[in-house]
Design a protein around this motif. Structure first.
Motif, mmCIF file in Angstrom:
data_model
loop_
_atom_site.group_PDB
_atom_site.id
_atom_site.type_symbol
_atom_site.label_atom_id
_atom_site.label_comp_id
_atom_site.label_asym_id
_atom_site.label_seq_id
_atom_site.Cartn_x
_atom_site.Cartn_y
_atom_site.Cartn_z
ATOM 1 N N GLU A 1 0.854 -1.189 0.000
ATOM 2 C CA GLU A 1 0.000 0.000 0.000
ATOM 3 C C GLU A 1 0.894 1.244 0.000
ATOM 4 O O GLU A 1 1.910 1.298 0.697
ATOM 5 C CB GLU A 1 -0.898 0.012 1.242
ATOM 6 C CG GLU A 1 -1.935 1.103 1.152
ATOM 7 C CD GLU A 1 -3.055 0.953 2.186
ATOM 8 O OE1 GLU A 1 -4.181 1.334 1.877
ATOM 9 O OE2 GLU A 1 -2.777 0.460 3.308
ATOM 10 N N LYS B 1 -3.317 5.848 -0.500
ATOM 11 C CA LYS B 1 -4.150 6.126 0.678
ATOM 12 C C LYS B 1 -3.553 7.365 1.359
ATOM 13 O O LYS B 1 -2.352 7.420 1.619
ATOM 14 C CB LYS B 1 -4.083 4.903 1.599
ATOM 15 C CG LYS B 1 -4.693 5.120 2.954
ATOM 16 C CD LYS B 1 -6.184 4.896 2.911
ATOM 17 C CE LYS B 1 -6.803 5.174 4.288
ATOM 18 N NZ LYS B 1 -8.232 5.457 4.205
ATOM 19 N N GLU C 1 -1.005 4.648 13.809
ATOM 20 C CA GLU C 1 -2.141 4.146 13.020
ATOM 21 C C GLU C 1 -1.664 3.679 11.642
ATOM 22 O O GLU C 1 -2.065 2.621 11.135
ATOM 23 C CB GLU C 1 -3.172 5.274 12.879
ATOM 24 C CG GLU C 1 -4.546 4.794 12.467
ATOM 25 C CD GLU C 1 -5.466 5.957 12.105
ATOM 26 O OE1 GLU C 1 -6.239 5.798 11.147
ATOM 27 O OE2 GLU C 1 -5.365 7.027 12.742
ATOM 28 N N LYS D 1 0.344 0.436 12.059
ATOM 29 C CA LYS D 1 -0.542 -0.710 12.338
ATOM 30 C C LYS D 1 -1.279 -1.148 11.071
ATOM 31 O O LYS D 1 -1.529 -2.331 10.854
ATOM 32 C CB LYS D 1 -1.524 -0.364 13.460
ATOM 33 C CG LYS D 1 -0.834 -0.386 14.840
ATOM 34 C CD LYS D 1 -1.798 -0.124 15.972
ATOM 35 C CE LYS D 1 -1.077 -0.261 17.315
ATOM 36 N NZ LYS D 1 -1.878 0.200 18.449
ATOM 37 N N ARG D 2 -1.606 -0.196 10.247
ATOM 38 C CA ARG D 2 -2.238 -0.527 8.964
ATOM 39 C C ARG D 2 -1.273 -1.370 8.105
ATOM 40 O O ARG D 2 -1.672 -2.316 7.430
ATOM 41 C CB ARG D 2 -2.605 0.773 8.248
ATOM 42 C CG ARG D 2 -3.498 0.582 7.058
ATOM 43 C CD ARG D 2 -3.882 1.927 6.460
ATOM 44 N NE ARG D 2 -4.477 1.716 5.162
ATOM 45 C CZ ARG D 2 -5.788 1.706 4.927
ATOM 46 N NH1 ARG D 2 -6.621 1.953 5.894
ATOM 47 N NH2 ARG D 2 -6.257 1.474 3.707
ATOM 48 N N ASP E 1 -1.305 -4.816 9.465
ATOM 49 C CA ASP E 1 -2.515 -5.527 9.013
ATOM 50 C C ASP E 1 -2.340 -6.050 7.582
ATOM 51 O O ASP E 1 -2.913 -7.067 7.197
ATOM 52 C CB ASP E 1 -3.738 -4.588 9.046
ATOM 53 C CG ASP E 1 -4.142 -4.229 10.480
ATOM 54 O OD1 ASP E 1 -3.738 -4.959 11.409
ATOM 55 O OD2 ASP E 1 -4.838 -3.210 10.659
ATOM 56 N N ASN E 2 -1.547 -5.347 6.825
ATOM 57 C CA ASN E 2 -1.332 -5.701 5.419
ATOM 58 C C ASN E 2 -0.477 -6.956 5.246
ATOM 59 O O ASN E 2 -0.468 -7.569 4.183
ATOM 60 C CB ASN E 2 -0.641 -4.510 4.732
ATOM 61 C CG ASN E 2 -1.197 -4.265 3.362
ATOM 62 O OD1 ASN E 2 -2.236 -4.815 3.000
ATOM 63 N ND2 ASN E 2 -0.506 -3.459 2.584
#
Ligand code: SF4
Ligand code: MSK
Length: 645
Positions: free
Chosen positions: A349, A363, A378, A381-382, A385-386
């Protein structure tokens, strides 16, 4: 792309492997797009296309030697050149402005998550600018300094205070030529005004304003950016780390930071090492988080935290092709819009973090004024998650991972040369006077798809250190040497000439010093000014046996940098040419006439070996003029000499 084609485009094995993989994965990169752009516009290359008004675009040809308004090639080429310098100046200076505003907010207690990390640097610089420091709170001093720096941007009539950090003689040259800049913003606005339809048509007058504008960068915006970065984030000192795509790891969350401004990358560095984020990564099944950098954001966090370098400018897409990058976090400058398309083929991402730089498909997660650490966590952490989306079948991480030493701020060099109590450039000046070191060359700048990546820089660097020339590097050029394994004393000293090796071994520095990001080119000027101040090598930057090289440059910033080096008296070699060949007058002035005004000019040479010869010739001429070009008695510089100092 055939293997031989790949090897004609990139020098390092990691990039070659990823370029090959991009073919297999059907991913288009800048190397492919460079092919489709092959027949580049001759008018653009020669600088003779004008579209500053809508009677045009006008193009100069033998049959139509003037635009509709009557502008000739000289005017059009000089106007285009000045606009490039103004754009480069604005990029570096706006970077500086954002940092000054951050310092102001810190001083006012309004910048959550940031503080003054280097009080010594704050007090040193405040004193340098004549700000009272005795018995004052550090925030009060910081506020005065921030306000003074802001006035360097807005000043309408007064000359920049930062110019006073240059040797007196050089200041006199700027005064005599009428190119002492006032406020940085005014210089850029005036550049755009002068180059609009029907204003300044005298090519020489336009070029002099190009040099004036560039000085507001080198002795203004960029210098201020480096000073404030040191105050807020710490003055760099030597640090060990590693470089190339092999710094990415199979079993960790891999996050890349890319761009230029250190405020965001500093917060991200803190976020990655916070315990809750580390636990979050473990819970996601990863062995940890690998944070690594691309381009100059990489250099900023390398210099201060030892964060590894994943690669330079033309490796930004190739890094994603590894298939192992969870997220690339970008801020400003040198970030390719093509990243988004490359990322679509993997799970990566792309996250943009600053409101002034967005890309469709990325994003956007701004790291703003309010609780930036929470915003950074944040984002991280994203990325974590990826990790679960990573397709192992698409992962291939090259092994290349070279050790390096970076972090050579001017302070650090002085300390290495003279020790804690007698930090000084004296040993370097003496080594130059005694001919153990022939001279100093700064190699800076980018990569360019028109040249095989890194090759010019590698070949030239090797030649120079062989010939006892101390090399200072910044930006993507420094990353190139890092990837080639040349940024450790152990490897670089093997190829250095005997005099240079002697000095480097005695004081414990490598013969190639990584001094930071592209904004930090002003550290090279700062070092040069310190050498002049130390004495024995003339009274001006123009008398030093020193040369600058933008070997594989591509950015408008590099043009501005080149101009402020030349205006400061340092000859600059270009590995690829300016877009000025459509005007003989402009081209001749930049490549020879400027020498009469500044004692320095530009030199274009596409062959690094020939460039090395010409650089050595210029350095020897400077040594002749200083009367130091005789072989001195060679003597090892030992601890006794250092104590005597
Ligand atoms: Fe043509 Fe002159 Fe307009 Fe440029 S300024 S586009 S040369 S008419
Ligand atoms: S990042 S300006 S490619 S040095 Fe500073 Fe590298 Fe050049 Fe961008």
């Amino acid at each position: 792309m055939e293997n031989k084609d790949i090897l004609s485009k990139v020098s390092d094995n990691a990039s070659a492997q990823m370029l090959e993989k991009s073919r297999v994965d059907c991913v288009e990169t800048c190397f492919d797009r460079a092919e489709t752009q092959k027949a580049q516009c001759g008018f653009g290359k020669n600088g003779i296309c004008c579209k500053v008004c809508h009677m045009g675009p006008c193009r100069i040809t033998p049959k139509s030697p003037k635009g509709v308004c009557g502008a000739d090639a000289d005017t059009i080429v000089a106007r285009n050149f000045l606009r490039e310098v103004a754009a480069g100046t604005s990029a570096h200076s706006d970077h500086g402005r954002h940092l000054v505003l951050k310092l102001k907010h810190v001083a006012e207690g309004k910048a959550e998550g940031y503080s003054i990390k280097d009080e010594k640097a704050l007090l040193y610089n405040a004193k340098l600018y004549g700000i009272e420091i005795e018995n004052r709170e550090k925030n009060a001093v910081a506020l005065d300094l921030a306000n003074l720096f802001l006035s360097e941007f807005s000043s309408q009539e007064d000359n920049l205070k930062t110019l006073e950090l240059a040797p007196k003689k050089r200041q006199g040259i700027w005064e005599a030529k009428g190119i002492k800049p006032s406020g940085i913003d005014r210089m850029v606005v005036e550049s755009l005004h002068r180059t609009s339809i029907g204003v300044d048509h005298d090519y020489k007058n336009l070029l002099m304003h190009a040099f004036r504008t560039s000085l507001s960068n080198g002795w203004g915006g960029s210098r201020i950016a480096s000073i404030v970065s040191d105050i807020l984030f710490g003055t760099p000192s030597p640090v060990r780390s590693a470089a190339n795509l092999g710094v990415l790891k199979e079993n960790t969350i891999n996050i890349l930071i890319h761009g230029h401004e250190p405020a965001i990358s500093e917060i991200l560095t803190a976020a990655v090492s916070s315990p809750d984020v580390k636990d979050y990564a473990k819970a996601a099944g990863a062995e940890g988080i690998t944070l690594a950098g691309i381009c100059c954001t990489a250099n900023e966090v390398l210099m201060r935290h030892g964060v590894p370098l994943a690669g330079n400018m033309l490796q930004q897409e190739l890094a994603i092709v590894t298939g192992a990058v969870e997220m690339m976090i970008v801020d400003v400058q040198c970030v390719m819009p093509g990243l988004v398309d490359v990322a679509k083929s993997y799970h990566t991402e792309i996250v943009s973090t600053t409101d002034m730089a967005k890309t469709i498909g990325a994003k956007h997660m701004a790291v703003g004024e309010s609780n930036p650490l929470a915003a950074a966590k944040e984002i991280v952490k994203r990325a974590i998650d990826n990790f679960k989306k990573r397709d192992k079948s698409k992962v291939k991480i090259p092994k290349e991972n070279e050790q390096l030493v970076a972090g050579f701020s001017v302070d650090a060099i002085k300390y290495m040369l003279g020790g804690k109590y007698r930090a000084s450039f004296r040993p370097l000046n003496d080594a130059i006077i005694q001919n153990r070191i022939l001279g100093v060359v700064g190699i800076v700048g980018c990569n360019n798809t028109k040249q095989k990546t890194d090759e010019y820089i590698n070949v030239l660097t090797e030649q120079l250190i062989k010939n006892n020339i101390l090399v200072l590097q910044t930006g993507c050029a420094a990353i190139c040497s890092a990837k080639a394994g040349r940024l450790t004393p152990e490897t670089a000293l093997k190829t250095a000439g005997s005099g240079l090796r002697e000095v480097c071994e005695a004081v414990g520095i490598p013969p190639i010093l990584h001094m930071g990001s592209c904004v930090d080119n002003t550290r090279i000027l700062e070092a040069a000014a310190e050498i002049v101040k130390e004495g024995g090598l003339g009274d001006d930057l123009g008398s030093l046996p020193a040369v600058g090289v933008a070997a594989e440059w591509m950015s408008e910033k590099a043009i501005s940098i080149g101009c402020y080096f030349v205006a400061s008296g340092v000859d600059v070699f270009l590995g690829n040419p300016f877009y000025t060949s459509g005007s003989e007058n402009v081209n001749n002035y930049l490549h020879s006439g400027a020498a009469a005004d500044f004692n320095a000019c530009f030199h274009y040479c596409d062959d690094p070996l020939k460039a090395a010869e010409q650089i050595i010739e210029i350095i020897n001429k400077a040594r002749d003029a200083l009367g130091i070009n005789k072989t001195q008695e060679r003597k090892l510089f030992d601890m006794k000499d250092r104590r005597e100092l």
